[in-house]
Motif scaffolding. Structure first.
Motif, mmCIF file in Angstrom:
data_model
loop_
_atom_site.group_PDB
_atom_site.id
_atom_site.type_symbol
_atom_site.label_atom_id
_atom_site.label_comp_id
_atom_site.label_asym_id
_atom_site.label_seq_id
_atom_site.Cartn_x
_atom_site.Cartn_y
_atom_site.Cartn_z
ATOM 1 N N ASP A 167 19.668 -4.178 1.859
ATOM 2 C CA ASP A 167 18.956 -2.852 3.073
ATOM 3 C C ASP A 167 20.611 -1.769 3.811
ATOM 4 O OD1 ASP A 167 20.005 -4.509 4.558
ATOM 5 O OD2 ASP A 167 17.551 -5.274 5.431
ATOM 6 N N ALA A 168 20.440 -1.273 4.944
ATOM 7 C CA ALA A 168 20.669 -0.490 5.329
ATOM 8 C C ALA A 168 22.253 -1.457 5.869
ATOM 9 C CB ALA A 168 20.515 0.660 5.993
ATOM 10 N N GLU A 169 21.282 -2.534 6.614
ATOM 11 C CA GLU A 169 22.353 -3.247 7.634
ATOM 12 C C GLU A 169 23.360 -4.358 6.972
ATOM 13 O OE1 GLU A 169 18.484 -1.941 8.367
ATOM 14 O OE2 GLU A 169 20.028 -1.196 9.618
ATOM 15 N N GLY A 170 22.856 -4.078 5.680
ATOM 16 C CA GLY A 170 24.253 -4.771 4.698
ATOM 17 C C GLY A 170 22.969 -6.181 4.772
ATOM 18 N N ARG A 171 21.880 -6.526 4.495
ATOM 19 C CA ARG A 171 21.241 -7.621 4.126
ATOM 20 C C ARG A 171 20.629 -7.689 3.101
ATOM 21 N NH1 ARG A 171 17.965 -7.223 9.626
ATOM 22 N NH2 ARG A 171 17.499 -5.351 8.655
ATOM 23 N N LEU A 172 20.963 -8.952 1.817
ATOM 24 C CA LEU A 172 20.431 -8.892 1.164
ATOM 25 C C LEU A 172 18.743 -9.312 0.650
ATOM 26 C CD1 LEU A 172 21.144 -9.265 -2.249
ATOM 27 C CD2 LEU A 172 21.625 -11.709 -1.390
ATOM 28 N N VAL A 173 17.813 -8.439 -0.281
ATOM 29 C CA VAL A 173 16.775 -8.396 0.163
ATOM 30 C C VAL A 173 16.119 -8.785 -1.331
ATOM 31 C CG1 VAL A 173 16.766 -7.297 2.317
ATOM 32 C CG2 VAL A 173 16.551 -5.662 0.007
ATOM 33 N N HIS A 174 15.438 -9.474 -1.347
ATOM 34 C CA HIS A 174 14.313 -10.133 -2.356
ATOM 35 C C HIS A 174 13.857 -8.324 -3.505
ATOM 36 C CE1 HIS A 174 10.733 -11.335 -1.170
ATOM 37 N NE2 HIS A 174 11.104 -11.705 -0.110
ATOM 38 N N VAL A 175 14.076 -8.038 -4.839
ATOM 39 C CA VAL A 175 13.151 -7.254 -5.319
ATOM 40 C C VAL A 175 12.457 -7.503 -6.290
ATOM 41 C CG1 VAL A 175 13.414 -4.618 -6.436
ATOM 42 C CG2 VAL A 175 15.049 -5.982 -4.703
ATOM 43 N N LEU A 176 12.679 -7.681 -7.524
ATOM 44 C CA LEU A 176 12.335 -8.731 -8.729
ATOM 45 C C LEU A 176 12.287 -10.357 -8.050
ATOM 46 C CD1 LEU A 176 13.353 -6.374 -11.472
ATOM 47 C CD2 LEU A 176 10.884 -6.703 -10.612
ATOM 48 N N ALA A 177 13.037 -10.663 -7.963
ATOM 49 C CA ALA A 177 13.824 -11.960 -7.376
ATOM 50 C C ALA A 177 12.245 -12.041 -6.571
ATOM 51 C CB ALA A 177 15.210 -12.352 -7.050
ATOM 52 N N ALA A 178 11.889 -13.886 -6.599
ATOM 53 C CA ALA A 178 10.773 -14.070 -5.460
ATOM 54 C C ALA A 178 11.094 -14.503 -4.252
ATOM 55 C CB ALA A 178 10.390 -15.407 -6.060
ATOM 56 N N ASP A 202 28.221 -26.613 -4.837
ATOM 57 C CA ASP A 202 30.132 -26.606 -5.669
ATOM 58 C C ASP A 202 30.551 -24.948 -5.833
ATOM 59 O OD1 ASP A 202 28.998 -25.762 -8.313
ATOM 60 O OD2 ASP A 202 29.752 -27.218 -8.765
ATOM 61 N N GLY A 203 29.381 -23.976 -5.948
ATOM 62 C CA GLY A 203 29.816 -22.939 -5.686
ATOM 63 C C GLY A 203 30.118 -22.140 -7.074
ATOM 64 N N ARG A 204 29.430 -22.823 -7.794
ATOM 65 C CA ARG A 204 29.625 -22.633 -9.638
ATOM 66 C C ARG A 204 28.823 -22.264 -10.234
ATOM 67 N NH1 ARG A 204 34.477 -24.199 -11.803
ATOM 68 N NH2 ARG A 204 36.280 -25.603 -10.538
ATOM 69 N N SER A 205 27.487 -21.786 -9.656
ATOM 70 C CA SER A 205 26.271 -21.311 -9.947
ATOM 71 C C SER A 205 25.075 -20.638 -9.482
ATOM 72 C CB SER A 205 25.536 -22.347 -11.253
ATOM 73 O OG SER A 205 25.242 -22.976 -10.397
ATOM 74 N N VAL A 206 24.320 -20.324 -9.099
ATOM 75 C CA VAL A 206 22.985 -19.292 -8.775
ATOM 76 C C VAL A 206 21.588 -19.845 -9.683
ATOM 77 C CG1 VAL A 206 23.529 -17.132 -8.951
ATOM 78 C CG2 VAL A 206 22.435 -18.098 -7.304
ATOM 79 N N THR A 207 20.822 -20.132 -9.068
ATOM 80 C CA THR A 207 19.523 -19.372 -9.599
ATOM 81 C C THR A 207 18.780 -19.172 -8.871
ATOM 82 O OG1 THR A 207 19.481 -22.088 -10.744
ATOM 83 C CG2 THR A 207 17.318 -21.336 -10.282
ATOM 84 N N TRP A 208 18.019 -18.058 -9.320
ATOM 85 C CA TRP A 208 16.838 -17.233 -9.384
ATOM 86 C C TRP A 208 16.127 -17.466 -9.685
ATOM 87 C CZ3 TRP A 208 18.800 -13.326 -5.967
ATOM 88 C CH2 TRP A 208 20.103 -12.797 -6.121
ATOM 89 N N LYS A 209 14.764 -17.491 -9.030
ATOM 90 C CA LYS A 209 13.223 -17.401 -8.734
ATOM 91 C C LYS A 209 12.179 -15.906 -9.041
ATOM 92 C CE LYS A 209 13.224 -22.162 -8.911
ATOM 93 N NZ LYS A 209 12.777 -22.953 -10.140
ATOM 94 N N LEU A 210 11.898 -15.958 -10.029
ATOM 95 C CA LEU A 210 11.769 -14.675 -10.352
ATOM 96 C C LEU A 210 10.023 -14.372 -9.933
ATOM 97 C CD1 LEU A 210 12.668 -14.252 -14.057
ATOM 98 C CD2 LEU A 210 14.045 -13.151 -11.473
ATOM 99 N N ARG A 211 9.523 -13.281 -9.061
ATOM 100 C CA ARG A 211 8.499 -12.964 -9.072
ATOM 101 C C ARG A 211 7.466 -12.589 -9.764
ATOM 102 N NH1 ARG A 211 7.508 -9.317 -4.046
ATOM 103 N NH2 ARG A 211 9.186 -8.631 -3.495
ATOM 104 N N PRO A 212 6.079 -14.059 -10.331
ATOM 105 C CA PRO A 212 5.350 -13.749 -10.607
ATOM 106 C C PRO A 212 4.433 -12.902 -10.495
ATOM 107 C CG PRO A 212 3.976 -14.802 -9.255
ATOM 108 C CD PRO A 212 5.270 -14.482 -8.962
ATOM 109 N N GLY A 213 3.762 -12.058 -12.367
ATOM 110 C CA GLY A 213 2.623 -11.217 -12.698
ATOM 111 C C GLY A 213 4.007 -9.581 -12.253
ATOM 112 N N ILE A 214 4.851 -9.858 -12.729
ATOM 113 C CA ILE A 214 5.295 -8.270 -13.339
ATOM 114 C C ILE A 214 5.538 -8.017 -14.605
ATOM 115 C CG2 ILE A 214 7.755 -6.980 -12.753
ATOM 116 C CD1 ILE A 214 5.936 -7.877 -9.907
ATOM 117 N N LYS A 215 5.202 -6.466 -14.580
ATOM 118 C CA LYS A 215 4.842 -5.574 -15.462
ATOM 119 C C LYS A 215 5.799 -4.478 -15.781
ATOM 120 C CE LYS A 215 -0.070 -7.459 -17.029
ATOM 121 N NZ LYS A 215 -1.491 -6.934 -17.087
#
Length: 508
Positions: free
Chosen positions: A72-83, A96-109
């Protein structure tokens, strides 16, 4: 000198929600609000964000497509398609900084009614990194080892090494997700010919209604040729009730002055990249048709110093080879003198409210800008450093020299009397403008001298230019591919900035 997104924006308050990509509302026939009229004086040529040649195309694509997250305008990370936003606390960022897991919003079309799933995220990655596709977003994914769709609503990104920039892939304009069922058959050398490049199917608040490659915009007595793209509300959008506009019209064409006049005449609600003077901006505000909004972003205008000698060449014809150090710039005291001889504040004042001085190369998001760096304009210090380094005016011509070599350079962007140049001249450095675009040295950007910043969604672009080499042997071509930011991807620009910025500042 830090600068605004494409220098400055004039927009009405009602525009803000759309520009940052906030969720919005209903069936086209259910909306009574006025259309939103946007003008980009650089016309978009595609609505495929991963075939986008520039910000103008990414901006237009963002109306239809969405990333997993954005800043956002303040440089904060905000979720969009992620839950939600991954973190160490919720276990989605690996310790260990070697991976990231994203959870997605349900019901998106998608706008054609097909469900959005983790397979679309995986496909987007496969599309972007496919060399046959030639995606403009590929650089943002070079640190990725693999992407996995663990289930329909879970995506795991594994990196090649420990990666603190886990929020680069699938975030911002180069993180927009495209549908596999639409682009699947174009994940190859035919990517540029995909019909969906001009007829997108997205998950965003609006969908394409019409793409006119030829249209006109009447501004007073002027007739401006434009591209006209018309969007209507996406009936499958998850938050249809929040949409404020029954239609969004984006036109592209003209120039910066045309854009300013279009706002002044009330023909458009939002004009991008208003490269006009402070007096013009104040005039527009005085008329009450809008207001200037400054969005500080990540671009930094600077001088890059060549540590090799471009006058000499190797046996195979390579110039600017690491075999031959630069006769002037390899001396740290000279570089320190150059930094002290540039008045960043005065350079920033040339841009009015849209410029500010900085000593940082990494300036956005604000959380990543170091508070520990500083700059000073001190000609006495610059002279003392050059004296100490043995550079003195031995022949009385006003230019320092050493062992018969003048303290002189050539820049293809130099304008005598502008910005910090008077300080350089007073310090005994001759900096000439290159005739015909040719140059002996590239005094093109000095780290942190002048910061000119732009914010575009979350695209963190390090700078508009990089190092170019005149005659290219094997080593030079490798450096060119690495450092020419006009040809590099966003991630490469960030990496070049992150790597060279601290390095050059520490050497200065």
């Amino acid at each position: 000198m830090a600068r605004i997104n494409a220098i400055c924006r004039l927009l009405l308050l009602m525009v803000a929600a759309l520009v940052v990509g906030l969720p919005q509302p209903a069936q086209p026939t259910e909306l009574d609000g006025d259309p939103l009229r946007l003008l980009l004086w650089q016309a978009p040529s595609t609505l495929n964000p991963h075939q986008a040649p520039g910000i103008k195309d990414q901006t237009a694509s963002r109306i239809v497509y969405e990333p997993l997250a954005s800043f956002d305008a303040e440089g904060r990370l905000v979720h969009v398609l992620a839950a939600e936003i991954p973190s160490l606390e919720n276990g989605q960022v690996a310790p260990d900084g070697r991976s990231v897991t994203w959870k997605l919003r349900p019901g998106i079309k998608w706008s054609d009614g097909v469900p959005f799933t983790a397979k679309d995220v995986l496909f987007t990655y496969q599309y972007i990194v496919n060399e046959d596709v030639g995606s403009s977003s590929a650089g943002s994914y070079k640190s990725v080892a693999k992407v996995e769709a663990l289930d329909n609503l879970t995506v795991k990104v594994t990196f090649k090494d420990v990666n603190p920039a886990w929020s680069l892939p699938f975030v911002g304009v180069q993180g927009m997700i495209i549908p596999e069922h639409v682009f699947g058959q174009y994940n190859n050398k035919d990517a540029a010919s995909a019909p969906a490049n001009l007829a997108p199917v997205g998950t965003g608040p609006y969908r394409l209604k019409e793409f006119r490659t030829e249209d006109v915009l009447l501004i007073g007595e002027d007739v401006v040729n434009t591209v006209k793209i018309i969007f209507e509300p996406n009936p499958e959008y998850r938050d249809r009730d929040s949409l404020a506009f029954k239609q969004v019209t984006l036109q592209g064409g003209g120039d910066a002055r045309t854009a300013a006049n279009a706002v002044s005449e009330g023909i458009v609600d939002y004009a991008w990249n208003l490269q006009v003077g402070e007096a013009d901006l104040r005039s527009l505000e005085t008329k009450g048709v809008g207001r200037v909004e400054l969005y500080w972003g990540s671009y930094v205008e600077r001088i890059m110093l060549n540590f090799t000698d471009p006058r000499r060449e190797t046996a195979d014809g390579e110039r600017a080879s690491v075999e031959f150090p630069h006769p002037i710039l390899t001396d740290r005291r000279v570089r320190q003198a150059l930094a002290a001889a540039v008045d960043r504040r005065k350079a920033a004042e040339l841009h009015g409210r849209s410029g500010r001085a900085t000593a940082n190369l990494l300036v956005a998001p604000a959380a990543f800008a170091s508070p520990n760096t500083k700059w000073e304009f001190n000609l006495d210090k610059a002279r003392a450093l050059l004296d100490e380094a043995g550079w003195r005016d031995t022949d009385g011509d006003g230019v320092r020299d050493k062992d018969g070599v003048p303290l002189a350079g050539v820049s293809d962007q130099h304008q005598p009397g502008a910005g910090g140049d008077p300080g350089l001249h007073k310090g005994g450095l001759r900096l000439d403008r290159s005739p015909g675009g040719k140059q002996a040295d590239r005094f093109q950007h000095l780290p942190g001298v002048v910061a000119r910043q732009y914010e575009h969604q979350t695209a963190l672009l390090c700078g508009p230019r990089g190092v170019r080499l005149r005659q290219q042997g094997p080593r030079s071509r490798q450096l060119h591919d690495r450092l020419d930011l006009r040809r590099s991807s966003t991630e490469e620009k960030q990496l070049v900035g992150n790597e060279l910025g601290p390095l050059l500042q520490s050497r200065v």
